[in-house]
Scaffold this motif. Structure first.
Motif, PDB file in Angstrom:
ATOM      1  N   SER A  34       0.753  -1.276  -0.141  1.00 40.33           N
ATOM      2  CA  SER A  34      -0.012   0.082  -0.032  1.00 40.33           C
ATOM      3  C   SER A  34       0.804   1.334   0.389  1.00 40.33           C
ATOM      4  O   SER A  34       2.263   1.320   0.178  1.00 40.33           O
ATOM      5  CB  SER A  34      -0.716   0.107   0.946  1.00 40.33           C
ATOM      6  OG  SER A  34      -0.140   0.204   2.441  1.00 40.33           O
ATOM      7  N   GLY A  35       0.458   2.666  -0.313  1.00 36.61           N
ATOM      8  CA  GLY A  35       0.988   3.479  -0.731  1.00 36.61           C
ATOM      9  C   GLY A  35       1.838   4.070  -1.261  1.00 36.61           C
ATOM     10  O   GLY A  35       2.219   3.149  -2.194  1.00 36.61           O
ATOM     11  N   ASP A  36       2.302   5.302  -2.278  1.00 35.84           N
ATOM     12  CA  ASP A  36       3.412   5.799  -2.495  1.00 35.84           C
ATOM     13  C   ASP A  36       4.622   6.600  -2.574  1.00 35.84           C
ATOM     14  O   ASP A  36       4.863   6.899  -3.042  1.00 35.84           O
ATOM     15  CB  ASP A  36       2.511   6.671  -3.165  1.00 35.84           C
ATOM     16  CG  ASP A  36       2.170   7.844  -2.838  1.00 35.84           C
ATOM     17  OD1 ASP A  36       2.932   7.889  -1.314  1.00 35.84           O
ATOM     18  OD2 ASP A  36       1.811   8.803  -3.237  1.00 35.84           O
ATOM     19  N   GLY A  37       5.136   5.954  -1.176  1.00 32.91           N
ATOM     20  CA  GLY A  37       6.381   6.611  -0.650  1.00 32.91           C
ATOM     21  C   GLY A  37       5.682   7.731   0.351  1.00 32.91           C
ATOM     22  O   GLY A  37       7.398   8.269   1.037  1.00 32.91           O
ATOM     23  N   VAL A  42       0.252   6.745   3.073  1.00 31.76           N
ATOM     24  CA  VAL A  42       0.889   5.307   4.510  1.00 31.76           C
ATOM     25  C   VAL A  42      -0.606   4.613   4.581  1.00 31.76           C
ATOM     26  O   VAL A  42      -1.762   5.451   4.896  1.00 31.76           O
ATOM     27  CB  VAL A  42       1.597   5.831   5.887  1.00 31.76           C
ATOM     28  CG1 VAL A  42       2.014   4.211   6.851  1.00 31.76           C
ATOM     29  CG2 VAL A  42       2.281   6.234   4.955  1.00 31.76           C
ATOM     30  N   GLY A  43      -0.841   3.059   4.041  1.00 35.78           N
ATOM     31  CA  GLY A  43      -1.792   2.080   4.287  1.00 35.78           C
ATOM     32  C   GLY A  43      -2.835   2.156   3.581  1.00 35.78           C
ATOM     33  O   GLY A  43      -3.593   1.767   3.718  1.00 35.78           O
ATOM     34  N   ILE A  44      -2.890   2.888   2.532  1.00 33.32           N
ATOM     35  CA  ILE A  44      -3.664   3.424   1.857  1.00 33.32           C
ATOM     36  C   ILE A  44      -3.610   2.820   0.524  1.00 33.32           C
ATOM     37  O   ILE A  44      -2.884   2.409  -0.166  1.00 33.32           O
ATOM     38  CB  ILE A  44      -4.032   5.089   0.881  1.00 33.32           C
ATOM     39  CG1 ILE A  44      -4.712   5.679   2.422  1.00 33.32           C
ATOM     40  CG2 ILE A  44      -4.762   5.148  -0.059  1.00 33.32           C
ATOM     41  CD1 ILE A  44      -5.505   5.087   3.022  1.00 33.32           C
ATOM     42  N   LYS A  45      -4.545   1.298   0.351  1.00 31.53           N
ATOM     43  CA  LYS A  45      -3.784   1.006  -1.431  1.00 31.53           C
ATOM     44  C   LYS A  45      -4.260   1.984  -2.518  1.00 31.53           C
ATOM     45  O   LYS A  45      -5.083   2.695  -2.995  1.00 31.53           O
ATOM     46  CB  LYS A  45      -4.770  -0.799  -1.470  1.00 31.53           C
ATOM     47  CG  LYS A  45      -4.783  -1.321  -2.910  1.00 31.53           C
ATOM     48  CD  LYS A  45      -4.751  -2.187  -2.041  1.00 31.53           C
ATOM     49  CE  LYS A  45      -4.339  -3.308  -3.428  1.00 31.53           C
ATOM     50  NZ  LYS A  45      -3.128  -3.467  -4.041  1.00 31.53           N
ATOM     51  N   MET A  46      -3.358   2.306  -3.459  1.00 31.71           N
ATOM     52  CA  MET A  46      -3.273   3.028  -4.287  1.00 31.71           C
ATOM     53  C   MET A  46      -3.227   2.457  -5.965  1.00 31.71           C
ATOM     54  O   MET A  46      -4.067   3.719  -6.561  1.00 31.71           O
ATOM     55  CB  MET A  46      -1.892   3.859  -4.699  1.00 31.71           C
ATOM     56  CG  MET A  46      -1.464   4.526  -3.523  1.00 31.71           C
ATOM     57  SD  MET A  46      -2.584   5.827  -2.929  1.00 31.71           S
ATOM     58  CE  MET A  46      -2.567   7.272  -3.611  1.00 31.71           C
ATOM     59  N   GLU A  47      -3.702   1.646  -5.558  1.00 32.81           N
ATOM     60  CA  GLU A  47      -3.841   0.985  -7.271  1.00 32.81           C
ATOM     61  C   GLU A  47      -5.242   0.011  -6.800  1.00 32.81           C
ATOM     62  O   GLU A  47      -5.791  -0.298  -5.718  1.00 32.81           O
ATOM     63  CB  GLU A  47      -2.898   0.061  -7.329  1.00 32.81           C
ATOM     64  CG  GLU A  47      -1.495   0.435  -7.508  1.00 32.81           C
ATOM     65  CD  GLU A  47      -0.567  -0.495  -7.693  1.00 32.81           C
ATOM     66  OE1 GLU A  47      -0.850  -1.385  -7.137  1.00 32.81           O
ATOM     67  OE2 GLU A  47       0.827   0.140  -7.877  1.00 32.81           O
ATOM     68  N   GLY A  48      -6.294   0.250  -7.925  1.00 33.64           N
ATOM     69  CA  GLY A  48      -7.728  -0.479  -7.335  1.00 33.64           C
ATOM     70  C   GLY A  48      -8.047   0.622  -8.536  1.00 33.64           C
ATOM     71  O   GLY A  48      -8.385   1.368  -8.648  1.00 33.64           O
ATOM     72  N   SER A  49      -9.442  -0.466  -9.144  1.00 37.63           N
ATOM     73  CA  SER A  49     -10.282   0.111  -9.771  1.00 37.63           C
ATOM     74  C   SER A  49     -11.573   0.554  -8.880  1.00 37.63           C
ATOM     75  O   SER A  49     -12.625   1.001  -9.188  1.00 37.63           O
ATOM     76  CB  SER A  49     -10.812  -0.475 -10.908  1.00 37.63           C
ATOM     77  OG  SER A  49      -9.623  -0.875 -11.985  1.00 37.63           O
ATOM     78  N   PHE A  50     -11.780  -0.367  -7.556  1.00 40.24           N
ATOM     79  CA  PHE A  50     -12.847   0.211  -6.877  1.00 40.24           C
ATOM     80  C   PHE A  50     -12.937   1.026  -5.614  1.00 40.24           C
ATOM     81  O   PHE A  50     -12.260   0.460  -4.529  1.00 40.24           O
ATOM     82  CB  PHE A  50     -13.824  -1.430  -6.244  1.00 40.24           C
ATOM     83  CG  PHE A  50     -14.356  -2.087  -7.606  1.00 40.24           C
ATOM     84  CD1 PHE A  50     -14.813  -2.330  -8.067  1.00 40.24           C
ATOM     85  CD2 PHE A  50     -13.432  -2.540  -8.101  1.00 40.24           C
ATOM     86  CE1 PHE A  50     -15.718  -2.632  -9.126  1.00 40.24           C
ATOM     87  CE2 PHE A  50     -13.769  -3.975  -9.149  1.00 40.24           C
ATOM     88  CZ  PHE A  50     -14.634  -3.825  -9.671  1.00 40.24           C
TER      89      PHE A  50
END
Length: 81
Positions: A34-37, A42-50
């Protein structure tokens, strides 16, 4: 004088020693990342369509999003303290 239980006097095994070991490398699957650095993600899933309608979390499937909402955001879900 050192006293030991009677059952311990008859054992011939050496004392057990536990040494914690870490794996040399740890593989983390893409689904667990998760996250993008940045600190803000932090802790947030950045990839996903939903996209969750109530937070910034994203999911790979609608079912995963629904389960997240049910257990995190549903105001009708009974919660024990």
């Amino acid at each position: 004088q050192h006293l030991t239980p009677s059952h311990a006097r008859h054992q011939s095994r050496p004392p057990l020693t536990l040494t914690p070991t870490m794996p040399e490398t740890m593989e983390i699957t893409a689904a667990a990342k998760s996250g993008d650095g940045t600190v803000v993600n932090v802790g947030i899933k950045m990839e996903g369509s939903f996209q969750c309608p109530d937070c910034r979390q994203k999911f790979e499937s609608d079912k995963a999003k629904q389960l997240h909402w049910k257990f995190i955001h549903d105001p009708n879900r009974h919660q024990e303290d």
